[in-house]
Design an enzyme around this catalytic site. Structure first.
Site, mmCIF file in Angstrom:
data_model
loop_
_atom_site.group_PDB
_atom_site.id
_atom_site.type_symbol
_atom_site.label_atom_id
_atom_site.label_comp_id
_atom_site.label_asym_id
_atom_site.label_seq_id
_atom_site.Cartn_x
_atom_site.Cartn_y
_atom_site.Cartn_z
ATOM 1 N N ASP A 37 0.820 -1.359 0.019
ATOM 2 C CA ASP A 37 -0.028 0.068 0.007
ATOM 3 C C ASP A 37 0.858 1.373 -0.040
ATOM 4 O OD1 ASP A 37 -1.973 1.940 0.351
ATOM 5 O OD2 ASP A 37 -2.686 1.546 2.341
ATOM 6 N N HIS A 38 1.166 1.772 -1.215
ATOM 7 C CA HIS A 38 2.080 2.875 -1.409
ATOM 8 C C HIS A 38 1.619 4.175 -1.924
ATOM 9 C CE1 HIS A 38 6.583 1.493 -0.672
ATOM 10 N NE2 HIS A 38 5.724 0.533 -0.173
ATOM 11 N N THR A 104 4.241 0.852 10.617
ATOM 12 C CA THR A 104 4.613 2.123 11.010
ATOM 13 C C THR A 104 5.028 2.973 9.830
ATOM 14 O OG1 THR A 104 6.940 1.578 11.655
ATOM 15 C CG2 THR A 104 5.234 1.632 13.304
ATOM 16 N N GLY A 105 5.148 2.472 8.671
ATOM 17 C CA GLY A 105 5.111 3.294 7.323
ATOM 18 C C GLY A 105 6.552 3.629 6.883
ATOM 19 N N GLU A 106 6.727 4.353 5.945
ATOM 20 C CA GLU A 106 7.719 4.734 5.452
ATOM 21 C C GLU A 106 7.640 6.351 4.904
ATOM 22 O OE1 GLU A 106 6.729 2.229 3.099
ATOM 23 O OE2 GLU A 106 7.453 0.472 4.201
ATOM 24 N N ASN A 109 5.969 7.297 1.710
ATOM 25 C CA ASN A 109 4.471 7.221 1.371
ATOM 26 C C ASN A 109 3.806 8.327 2.377
ATOM 27 O OD1 ASN A 109 4.717 5.175 -0.394
ATOM 28 N ND2 ASN A 109 4.890 3.826 1.357
ATOM 29 N N THR A 189 6.750 -10.483 8.024
ATOM 30 C CA THR A 189 8.093 -9.796 8.053
ATOM 31 C C THR A 189 8.799 -10.257 6.408
ATOM 32 O OG1 THR A 189 10.299 -9.639 9.247
ATOM 33 C CG2 THR A 189 9.358 -11.895 9.133
#
Length: 332
Positions: A37-38, A104-106, A109, A189
């Site tokens: 999901d980006h 926790t995302g990047e 994004n 993971t």
């Protein structure tokens, strides 16, 4: 309990191509999909469709395969209430064939559309609170929520999920795996080729968190993405991984404020052929793939998602479905 899955890459393919892929995955014996999901891809060469729209289309075009995001970030560019509604809608469309993967995302994004990138610890706290709100909304009750980061007043989902949606929490390092075991229903993971050392440490910390929360570790899904390419063309396989996914192989991208595909690709330039060969099983020999996969089954993973960067995903799915999956199903 073994579940055999396929990683779909919206960072590389268009939504229509991805629909063809999920249909082919179901046809060739894959039981689950995990879709990124980006907002931005890892490279300027890539794509980045809206995953939740695509999941609805996939739900309508498939019959048996499980569907879910691997993973979504429900803390910044999304309000967790919207993720609760989105996942419930997919579950309703798919007749209960869904899970929710969260992380926790990047910055790639989140930062471009929020101008925010909190510390990792704060993002962890936000994720934990978002999970609490999402689960509350799935009860169908009117929710007054007073958190440190999110608040609702009489918020209610009127379209409820068709299943008790399990929440899998992403952990890419042992240090974060405890929280995944404590707060999640399962783990997601990424493998590192034949070296399973880090994954064993992640599973150990996940188990400790699950035990402390009074959860049954043995019954919890433990999912791992494995980079593979079912081909004898080593050079082409390496080229595809470098072109679309090299940025994802740099740990710094998950922590630092690297927020454009160009910045991601620049960081990915340090990834050489040797690193890709260690991280990716590239072979047209099914026994080499089975050997790799068995290592992850033996250390305790129950859900396996195979991620190929091949330009011809249908050929990959057909080849893996014919030559590799039958052996895996005998193991499970």
């Amino acid at each position: 309990m073994l579940k055999i899955g396929y990683k779909i890459g919206p960072e590389q393919f268009s939504p229509l191509e991805m629909l063809e892929q999920v249909i082919a995955a179901e046809k060739n014996g894959f039981e689950s999909i995990d879709v990124s999901d980006h907002f931005h891809p890892w490279s300027e060469e890539g794509q980045a469709c809206f995953t939740w729209s695509w999941l609805g289309a996939a739900a309508a075009r498939t019959e048996t395969i499980e569907l879910g995001p691997g993973v979504t970030c429900p803390i910044l560019r999304y309000n967790p209430a919207i993720i609760a509604q989105a996942a419930a809608t997919v579950s309703s469309l798919a007749g209960g064939r869904t899970y929710l993967g969260v992380g926790t995302g990047e910055a790639l994004n989140e930062y471009p559309v929020t101008y925010e990138w909190p510390t990792f610890r704060e993002r962890q706290a936000m994720m934990i609170e978002s999970i609490q709100l999402i689960r509350s909304l799935w009860t169908g009750e009117k929710i007054d929520f007073e958190g440190c980061y999110y608040r609702t007043r009489q918020a209610k989902l009127y379209t409820l999920p068709k299943n008790e949606i399990p929440i899998y929490i992403s952990s890419l390092a042992p240090e974060s795996a405890y929280l995944a075991g404590y707060y999640g229903d399962g783990l997601m993971t990424v493998g590192e080729g034949m070296d399973t050392t880090k994954c064993e440490q992640i599973l150990s910390e996940f188990k400790r968190g699950a035990n402390d929360a009074g959860r049954d570790f043995e019954e919890m899904p433990k999912a791992v993405e494995l980079f593979v390419d079912y081909t004898g063309d080593l050079e082409k396989a390496v080229e595809n991984f470098k072109k679309y996914w090299a940025g994802a192989m740099v740990p710094a991208l998950f922590l630092n404020k690297i927020y454009t595909p160009a910045m991601s690709a620049q960081n990915g330039k340090i990834i050489g052929k040797d690193v890709i060969q260690k991280s990716v099983c590239i072979s047209d020999d099914p026994e080499k793939h089975i050997e790799l996969i068995k290592k992850y089954i033996d250390i305790g993973f129950t859900h396996l998602y195979f991620h190929s960067a091949s330009e011809d995903q249908i050929a990959f799915l057909e080849g893996y479905g014919k030559d590799v999956l039958p052996a895996l199903k005998k193991m499970g």
